[in-house]
Design a protein around this motif. Structure first.
Motif, PDB file in Angstrom:
ATOM      1  N   UNK A 143      34.907  35.375  56.692  1.00  0.00           N
ATOM      2  CA  UNK A 143      35.580  36.661  56.499  1.00  0.00           C
ATOM      3  C   UNK A 143      37.093  36.498  56.392  1.00  0.00           C
ATOM      4  N   UNK A 144      37.651  35.571  57.156  1.00  0.00           N
ATOM      5  CA  UNK A 144      39.098  35.292  57.034  1.00  0.00           C
ATOM      6  C   UNK A 144      39.411  34.735  55.651  1.00  0.00           C
ATOM      7  N   UNK A 145      38.546  33.842  55.153  1.00  0.00           N
ATOM      8  CA  UNK A 145      38.736  33.314  53.796  1.00  0.00           C
ATOM      9  C   UNK A 145      38.641  34.441  52.771  1.00  0.00           C
ATOM     10  N   UNK A 146      37.698  35.356  52.965  1.00  0.00           N
ATOM     11  CA  UNK A 146      37.564  36.499  52.064  1.00  0.00           C
ATOM     12  C   UNK A 146      38.780  37.395  52.093  1.00  0.00           C
ATOM     13  N   UNK A 147      39.307  37.624  53.274  1.00  0.00           N
ATOM     14  CA  UNK A 147      40.509  38.447  53.418  1.00  0.00           C
ATOM     15  C   UNK A 147      41.707  37.770  52.748  1.00  0.00           C
ATOM     16  N   UNK A 148      41.802  36.456  52.891  1.00  0.00           N
ATOM     17  CA  UNK A 148      42.865  35.710  52.224  1.00  0.00           C
ATOM     18  C   UNK A 148      42.720  35.801  50.703  1.00  0.00           C
ATOM     19  N   UNK A 149      41.509  35.599  50.189  1.00  0.00           N
ATOM     20  CA  UNK A 149      41.260  35.716  48.745  1.00  0.00           C
ATOM     21  C   UNK A 149      41.610  37.117  48.251  1.00  0.00           C
TER      22      UNK A 149
ATOM     23  N   UNK B 156      45.506  37.534  48.183  1.00  0.00           N
ATOM     24  CA  UNK B 156      46.071  36.787  47.065  1.00  0.00           C
ATOM     25  C   UNK B 156      45.674  37.443  45.740  1.00  0.00           C
ATOM     26  N   UNK B 157      44.421  37.887  45.657  1.00  0.00           N
ATOM     27  CA  UNK B 157      43.907  38.486  44.429  1.00  0.00           C
ATOM     28  C   UNK B 157      44.601  39.765  44.009  1.00  0.00           C
TER      29      UNK B 157
ATOM     30  N   UNK C 280      51.733  42.069  31.762  1.00  0.00           N
ATOM     31  CA  UNK C 280      50.988  41.325  32.771  1.00  0.00           C
ATOM     32  C   UNK C 280      50.743  42.245  33.953  1.00  0.00           C
ATOM     33  N   UNK C 281      49.492  42.260  34.447  1.00  0.00           N
ATOM     34  CA  UNK C 281      49.100  43.197  35.485  1.00  0.00           C
ATOM     35  C   UNK C 281      48.676  42.504  36.764  1.00  0.00           C
ATOM     36  N   UNK C 282      49.065  43.092  37.880  1.00  0.00           N
ATOM     37  CA  UNK C 282      48.487  42.785  39.185  1.00  0.00           C
ATOM     38  C   UNK C 282      47.863  44.080  39.667  1.00  0.00           C
ATOM     39  N   UNK C 283      46.975  44.000  40.616  1.00  0.00           N
ATOM     40  CA  UNK C 283      46.359  45.224  41.139  1.00  0.00           C
ATOM     41  C   UNK C 283      47.431  46.123  41.757  1.00  0.00           C
ATOM     42  N   UNK C 284      48.239  45.554  42.638  1.00  0.00           N
ATOM     43  CA  UNK C 284      49.265  46.362  43.303  1.00  0.00           C
ATOM     44  C   UNK C 284      50.306  46.874  42.313  1.00  0.00           C
TER      45      UNK C 284
ATOM     46  N   UNK D 214      44.570  35.669  39.501  1.00  0.00           N
ATOM     47  CA  UNK D 214      44.324  36.806  40.390  1.00  0.00           C
ATOM     48  C   UNK D 214      42.915  37.349  40.285  1.00  0.00           C
ATOM     49  N   UNK D 215      42.373  37.363  39.078  1.00  0.00           N
ATOM     50  CA  UNK D 215      41.017  37.906  38.902  1.00  0.00           C
ATOM     51  C   UNK D 215      39.979  37.018  39.589  1.00  0.00           C
ATOM     52  N   UNK D 216      40.228  35.706  39.603  1.00  0.00           N
ATOM     53  CA  UNK D 216      39.298  34.790  40.268  1.00  0.00           C
ATOM     54  C   UNK D 216      39.376  34.934  41.788  1.00  0.00           C
ATOM     55  N   UNK D 217      40.575  35.102  42.314  1.00  0.00           N
ATOM     56  CA  UNK D 217      40.740  35.323  43.750  1.00  0.00           C
ATOM     57  C   UNK D 217      40.070  36.630  44.163  1.00  0.00           C
ATOM     58  N   UNK D 218      40.292  37.694  43.378  1.00  0.00           N
ATOM     59  CA  UNK D 218      39.699  38.998  43.699  1.00  0.00           C
ATOM     60  C   UNK D 218      38.174  38.926  43.621  1.00  0.00           C
ATOM     61  N   UNK D 219      37.661  38.246  42.583  1.00  0.00           N
ATOM     62  CA  UNK D 219      36.208  38.086  42.445  1.00  0.00           C
ATOM     63  C   UNK D 219      35.639  37.290  43.611  1.00  0.00           C
TER      64      UNK D 219
END
Length: 167
Positions: A18-24, A27-28, A45-49, A137-142
């Motif tokens: 879960x910590x790894x997921x939160x980190x991903x 970053x994502x 170029x887009x980021x989610x935020x 970013x899309x890979x981290x979010x995925x």
């Protein structure tokens, strides 16, 4: 030996997952997800935020707040709720039922995480009018979405086993 101590290795592994997921997730949403080139003239170029910030700045509050809730607040809350379950690891059947209720409610929105990624990937199908370059970013979010789904399934199995409702 109590289940609390007996399941300590499982809980530690799940907490690390879960910590790894939160980190991903973190970053994502901060790294660029994609660059969209429109007819060679425009390049964004887009980021989610960043995208949410632009929507809110452009006074597109409905869409901006919707994306803020389902792309940032909800996944963050979901990770924190799962971490709280693993940390507290309730022992009584009543508490397990209570936790299962809230985690099930959170799981109902899991497909919204996947929907956000699917919408981003659908942009790639726009043909020659728009060219999309995918960034990390899309890979981290995925990865965060996949970890969230896997952790949710593991927790659901754990609750079912411990409450006597093995499927």
């Amino acid at each position: 030996m109590s289940a609390y101590l007996q399941d300590a290795p499982w809980r530690l592994c799940l907490l690390l997952l879960l910590c790894a997921g939160l980190l991903c997730f973190g970053v994502g949403i901060m790294l660029p997800m994609m660059t969209v080139k429109k007819l060679v003239l425009m390049r964004n170029t887009f980021t989610v935020l960043g995208g949410i910030g632009e929507l809110l700045a452009d006074k597109t509050f409905g869409l901006g707040l919707l994306l803020l809730f389902f792309s940032v607040f909800f996944p963050l809350t979901k990770f924190l709720l799962m971490m709280a379950y693993v940390w507290r690891y309730p022992q009584s059947r009543d508490l397990l039922v209570h936790w299962h209720h809230w985690l099930t409610k959170a799981a109902k929105f899991s497909m919204l995480d996947v929907f956000v990624v699917a919408q981003l990937l659908m942009i790639m199908k726009l043909g020659w009018i728009v060219e999309v370059e995918i960034h990390s970013g899309i890979y981290w979010f995925t990865a965060a979405v996949m970890i969230s789904l896997a952790a949710g399934m593991l927790i659901d199995q754990n609750i079912a086993k411990r409450s006597g409702h093995v499927d």
